[in-house]
Design a protein around this motif. Sequence first.
Motif, PDB file in Angstrom:
ATOM      1  N   ASP A 189      -6.205   4.827   5.103  1.00 47.41           N
ATOM      2  CA  ASP A 189      -5.764   3.503   5.536  1.00 47.41           C
ATOM      3  C   ASP A 189      -6.026   3.328   7.029  1.00 47.41           C
ATOM      4  OD1 ASP A 189      -4.705   0.986   5.165  1.00 47.41           O
ATOM      5  OD2 ASP A 189      -2.640   1.622   5.433  1.00 47.41           O
ATOM      6  N   THR A 191       0.822  -1.214   0.000  1.00 49.52           N
ATOM      7  CA  THR A 191       0.000   0.000   0.000  1.00 49.52           C
ATOM      8  C   THR A 191       0.851   1.257   0.000  1.00 49.52           C
ATOM      9  OG1 THR A 191      -1.765  -1.143   1.196  1.00 49.52           O
ATOM     10  CG2 THR A 191      -1.814   1.262   1.234  1.00 49.52           C
ATOM     11  N   ARG A 214      -8.717   0.623   8.584  1.00 47.62           N
ATOM     12  CA  ARG A 214      -8.227  -0.360   9.541  1.00 47.62           C
ATOM     13  C   ARG A 214      -8.966  -0.244  10.874  1.00 47.62           C
ATOM     14  NH1 ARG A 214      -3.012  -2.545   8.897  1.00 47.62           N
ATOM     15  NH2 ARG A 214      -2.183  -2.283   6.788  1.00 47.62           N
ATOM     16  N   TYR A 259      -9.939  -2.658   3.871  1.00 47.88           N
ATOM     17  CA  TYR A 259      -8.832  -3.364   4.512  1.00 47.88           C
ATOM     18  C   TYR A 259      -9.227  -4.825   4.687  1.00 47.88           C
ATOM     19  CZ  TYR A 259      -5.664  -4.897   8.219  1.00 47.88           C
ATOM     20  OH  TYR A 259      -4.738  -5.593   8.960  1.00 47.88           O
TER      21      TYR A 259
END
Length: 875
Positions: free
Chosen positions: A433, A240, A437, A648
């Motif tokens: 991100d 990523t 997550r 994710y």
Amino acid sequence: MSPKPSNVSNSSFSVESFLPYMRDVGKCGQSLHELNLIWRLIESSARMNCPRESGAILPTMAATRARFHQLEEELVTNLAREKLRNVHAALTTKSAYVIEIVVRNLFERTADVGFLATDGALCAFAAGINPDVNAMRQRLRAYRDKYTVYDQIIVLDLAGHVLVQLDQSQPVSRSGDALIARTLACDNYVETFRTSDLCPGKRDALIYSRRLCHPETGAVVGVLCLCFAFEEEMARIFSTHRDPAGRSNMLLLDAEGCVIASADPGWMPLGTRVPVNHDAIPRPMMSGGREYLVCTTASAGYQGYPGPQGWQGQVMIALDIAFGGVQESMLSGLDAGIADGLLVHARTFCPALFDIMGAADSTAETIRRVVWNGQVTSAQGAGSTSLKNVLEQISETGARSNTLFAESIHSLFDTVLAAGLRDAEYVTNLLVDLLDRNLYERANDCRWWALSPELQRLLALPQPGEQDIAAMTHILTTINGLYTVYACLFVYDRTGRIVASTGPGTDTVVDAVTLQQVLALRSAQDYCVSPFAPSARYGDQPTYVYHAAIRNPMQVSQIIGGIGIVFDAAPEFAAMLRGGIGDKPTTLAFFVDRRGTIIASTDPARPVGATLEIDSTLLALDNGGSASRVVIDEGRYALLGCTVSHGYREFKVSDSYRADVIAVVISAVGEVSRQALAGNDAVAAFAPTGGQAEGPELATFFIGTALMAIAVDHVREALPATHVAPISIGAGNGCGCIGIVPIAGRQPGMADDFVWVFDLVAVLSGGPSRQDSRSQVVVVRFGNRSIGLLVDQLHGVGQIDVQAVTGTPQGGHANGNGLLVQQVFQANDGKLLIQMIDIAYLFRLLLAPAESATQSSSNVFALADGSRHGHRTTG
């Protein structure tokens, strides 16, 4: 999280060791050096061929050449410095991402092992109360199916015998690992990273363990081990956040600087000891016989969890490839007006660029003034052919110098702009991100807690009593105490009636739409999430509420109610955004949905629920897509970066839940300015008259964008506007007098060492001019008197065809009290329109009020310069 700032811009830092790797900067430096040699040749030619005529310009030429040499060094140094800062800042940011994401992820694991170790069914199994191994393995599998970050779950007894393990591909019957004794002696989780017989075949295993207690007596009966899928998780992080070209390597290091995870193991294998650099100052570092730029970041911890001891994120790039590659020009697609507007604020975002721009402009104007004064001298018959040739060489070389400086400044500006846009985009990539997550864990939690045997049993009762409700509330409160990211947890029955909750709320039932969604969930793997909207369980503030169905323990196909967990959105999202942008006062961060509605914001003026006005094409980017651009935001030039969430693991990827969030970062540069930096350089110079007719020789200059002229016979010289000494006498009387300027050499018949200076812009328009590095003072004479005229920029000297003369209508300038401009000329086949100033009228207009204003003063010049008593002017 915000990476440590880079000290590449520190003036004491040397970039010489990096210059050999910057081929484009070296090429620029070579070109500048060659121009410097040409200037030396022109100066030598003038000294040899026309020493008398060039005497007045030689000192200026020498000073200009010296300044040119200084500019050459400054440009090369700052180009190199900004390129180094660009690369180093990217490495610093990425190294911080590695450790930050790892630590945040592992923080969740510490909570998981703490919660699962209190699971009643698991504790009963370890205590031998319910010894069904298959049933327990099925329960562990249900847990793992939700928390897919684990590749193994093991339960051991006090002697280390394995009671059950989830993955049986490599069976373990007994373990002698020291973590067992350590865990049994500890009332908290134990974190272990090394080779372990619990995970055969793994070089290093990351295990979170906690002791299990008897559900009735509280006696310690066993150990729970959650084995984190470390290699898989690191591969996700690297894929990523590593640069797509693979020119740098992203690493996770232990406390000794040894590689424990590598984005490219073939390049830097596990176990390799590499140099580390925690300083913000870059330096070449040797590894494996190759020089690298290295950035290392230790964890600052997350919510009190420090992360595994000594772990560090690191990114390395070899110097021989660090500054190569094709870099897309940020300026090529940028509107010229916006680019110029950004440059107005160069002092703010790159002081070195601002200083170089000013020095380059000053040098260019000095060269222009040298040529202009020489042309005036030649036009007045005092110049030889040799002088004209020298002036032509100066003019041509000056144009080449200007072009090269402009290209170099453009390159520097492009580098600085690319770094700013890249930073904005990188931060948004991290933010989405972190968000995905974090919310992945929330989707896991609600589904797992819905499998609580005790909650299932109590909710399945025909009529739960007060003690039953109190028991459910106690379970929810215990969970909420472990998981502080939730504002509230609540349980409701099949009708939607809320029967237990950890917090107050104005609602007593779940809304019909949500209830219908929960009742339609097909399996324990399914969940639903409310839209981001106000919730009665969150003080009527907007948030996400995650729901999962609670099923009848005797008939799992029957849904008997559900559990709702209220995400504490305001502080959690705010912490993400603030951590991403750090303490930058001019940078704002947002989470928005596909419509631009704000979900979280660091800007009080644009709160949650408002609409962020950004380009619709950015809102329509594909999942995982990123973009950055220069925008005008709230009346300010700004650098904008954005990234769309991409999910994710299975969350938002294969689990049917879709709720795209876009992270946006806006870094303000400065207020939108109407000030232009381009000047009048694009206006054509004089071309020779094509016909036989002869006309007057004119010295031309700019007032704003208007091209004005005075007959060359009335011009003495041009001087820098910086030589003007301001005085208070005569100011504010409407004559435009701004000060005096000294004259270097007295001419025959001219009784002056100083002259008055008048702002010609103020004379013509009534408003003061805006002085900058292009501003000049043109000293003109009429009879035996001289004055200085402040003009915006010099243009040229040339001869005009008399047939191109046009008279002006009555009215003119100067408030209608005469004709300051009596003639207009066309030059260069009509491409230049020049307004001719009447010198006699100009002197009458300016000197009368100026002299009147000084009649009460016995010593004007003592006010301007106390060391020059007794000097005279034409005033």
